[in-house]
Design a protein around this motif. Structure first.
Motif, PDB file in Angstrom:
ATOM      1  N   GLU A 112       0.873  -1.171   0.000  1.00 19.48           N
ATOM      2  CA  GLU A 112       0.000   0.000   0.000  1.00 19.48           C
ATOM      3  C   GLU A 112       0.911   1.222   0.000  1.00 19.48           C
ATOM      4  OE1 GLU A 112      -3.520  -0.672   2.978  1.00 19.48           O
ATOM      5  OE2 GLU A 112      -1.728  -1.715   3.705  1.00 19.48           O
ATOM      6  N   SER A 113       0.853   2.002  -1.061  1.00 19.86           N
ATOM      7  CA  SER A 113       1.673   3.209  -1.096  1.00 19.86           C
ATOM      8  C   SER A 113       0.871   4.384  -0.552  1.00 19.86           C
ATOM      9  CB  SER A 113       2.162   3.491  -2.517  1.00 19.86           C
ATOM     10  OG  SER A 113       1.079   3.627  -3.398  1.00 19.86           O
ATOM     11  N   GLU A 114       1.596   5.373  -0.044  1.00 22.47           N
ATOM     12  CA  GLU A 114       0.954   6.567   0.509  1.00 22.47           C
ATOM     13  C   GLU A 114       0.719   7.600  -0.576  1.00 22.47           C
ATOM     14  OE1 GLU A 114       2.523   8.728   3.868  1.00 22.47           O
ATOM     15  OE2 GLU A 114       2.718   6.856   4.989  1.00 22.47           O
ATOM     16  N   ARG A 115      -0.469   8.162  -0.540  1.00 24.27           N
ATOM     17  CA  ARG A 115      -0.785   9.290  -1.417  1.00 24.27           C
ATOM     18  C   ARG A 115      -0.138  10.550  -0.849  1.00 24.27           C
ATOM     19  NH1 ARG A 115      -5.863   6.729  -0.703  1.00 24.27           N
ATOM     20  NH2 ARG A 115      -6.603   5.780  -2.641  1.00 24.27           N
ATOM     21  N   ALA A 116      -0.170  11.615  -1.619  1.00 24.19           N
ATOM     22  CA  ALA A 116       0.399  12.896  -1.180  1.00 24.19           C
ATOM     23  C   ALA A 116      -0.236  13.385   0.120  1.00 24.19           C
ATOM     24  CB  ALA A 116       0.249  13.947  -2.276  1.00 24.19           C
TER      25      ALA A 116
ATOM     26  N   GLN B 171       6.833   6.163   0.377  1.00 24.56           N
ATOM     27  CA  GLN B 171       6.646   5.356   1.575  1.00 24.56           C
ATOM     28  C   GLN B 171       5.260   4.745   1.560  1.00 24.56           C
ATOM     29  OE1 GLN B 171       7.595   8.248   4.592  1.00 24.56           O
ATOM     30  NE2 GLN B 171       5.475   8.872   4.836  1.00 24.56           N
ATOM     31  N   GLY B 172       5.092   3.742   2.409  1.00 24.20           N
ATOM     32  CA  GLY B 172       3.818   3.056   2.489  1.00 24.20           C
ATOM     33  C   GLY B 172       3.895   1.942   3.499  1.00 24.20           C
ATOM     34  N   ARG B 173       3.101   0.898   3.244  1.00 23.63           N
ATOM     35  CA  ARG B 173       3.022  -0.241   4.167  1.00 23.63           C
ATOM     36  C   ARG B 173       3.038  -1.525   3.346  1.00 23.63           C
ATOM     37  NH1 ARG B 173      -2.229   0.192   7.006  1.00 23.63           N
ATOM     38  NH2 ARG B 173      -1.152   1.779   8.212  1.00 23.63           N
ATOM     39  N   ILE B 174       3.658  -2.544   3.899  1.00 18.57           N
ATOM     40  CA  ILE B 174       3.648  -3.863   3.262  1.00 18.57           C
ATOM     41  C   ILE B 174       3.153  -4.895   4.263  1.00 18.57           C
ATOM     42  CG2 ILE B 174       5.496  -3.361   1.614  1.00 18.57           C
ATOM     43  CD1 ILE B 174       7.126  -5.365   3.674  1.00 18.57           C
ATOM     44  N   GLU B 175       2.692  -6.002   3.716  1.00 23.35           N
ATOM     45  CA  GLU B 175       2.350  -7.149   4.542  1.00 23.35           C
ATOM     46  C   GLU B 175       2.733  -8.396   3.761  1.00 23.35           C
ATOM     47  OE1 GLU B 175      -1.353  -8.906   7.154  1.00 23.35           O
ATOM     48  OE2 GLU B 175      -1.433  -6.853   6.382  1.00 23.35           O
ATOM     49  N   ALA B 176       3.517  -9.258   4.422  1.00 23.41           N
ATOM     50  CA  ALA B 176       3.961 -10.503   3.785  1.00 23.41           C
ATOM     51  C   ALA B 176       4.518 -11.430   4.853  1.00 23.41           C
ATOM     52  CB  ALA B 176       5.042 -10.227   2.742  1.00 23.41           C
ATOM     53  N   GLY B 177       4.220 -12.703   4.740  1.00 17.63           N
ATOM     54  CA  GLY B 177       4.793 -13.679   5.657  1.00 17.63           C
ATOM     55  C   GLY B 177       4.489 -13.416   7.119  1.00 17.63           C
ATOM     56  N   GLY B 178       3.349 -12.797   7.400  1.00 22.09           N
ATOM     57  CA  GLY B 178       2.993 -12.478   8.776  1.00 22.09           C
ATOM     58  C   GLY B 178       3.627 -11.201   9.303  1.00 22.09           C
TER      59      GLY B 178
END
Length: 123
Positions: free
Chosen positions: A21-25, A65-72
């Motif tokens: 998930e990337s961050e918008r402005a 910047q943003g958020r990731i989720e993978a492998g817990g």
């Protein structure tokens, strides 16, 4: 530069896919995009098959910047354009991890995809 702890590096690196998930402005997050993810040495990488003009890749450029989720692992990350000197290791990681998808893996090994290689660093 912040580095991954060994546990998170391993978990994200072996995950089959990653949600990004990337961050918008304005600081809000875009809808998650599911993609392949690889670990090369001590870093985590993603690539866009559509290159730097791919929609999700363009989305990473507004705030990097943003958020990731993978492998817990769920982590806030910074997106850094990989140096061309990193491409060979990333190519090898894609071939090793996803080589069983012969007709698909070649799409992340093109020059167009290589130019979109992002190194994900925790923040």
């Amino acid at each position: 530069m912040t580095t991954w702890n060994d546990s998170d590096l391993m978990k994200v690196g072996v995950a089959e896919e990653l949600d990004l998930e990337s961050e918008r402005a304005d600081g809000t997050l875009r809808a998650p995009v599911t993609m392949w993810v690889v670990r090369a040495v001590y870093h985590i990488y993603v690539r866009s098959v559509k290159g730097v003009d791919g929609p999700w890749n363009r989305g990473t450029q507004s705030r990097h910047q943003g958020r990731i989720e993978a492998g817990g692992v769920r982590a806030e990350v910074a997106f850094h354009q990989a140096d061309p000197g990193e491409y060979a290791d990333v190519d090898a990681a894609y071939r090793e991890k996803y080589g069983r998808y012969t007709s698909i893996v070649e799409h992340v090994l093109t020059d167009r995809a290589r130019n979109s290689t992002l190194r994900l660093e925790p923040r």
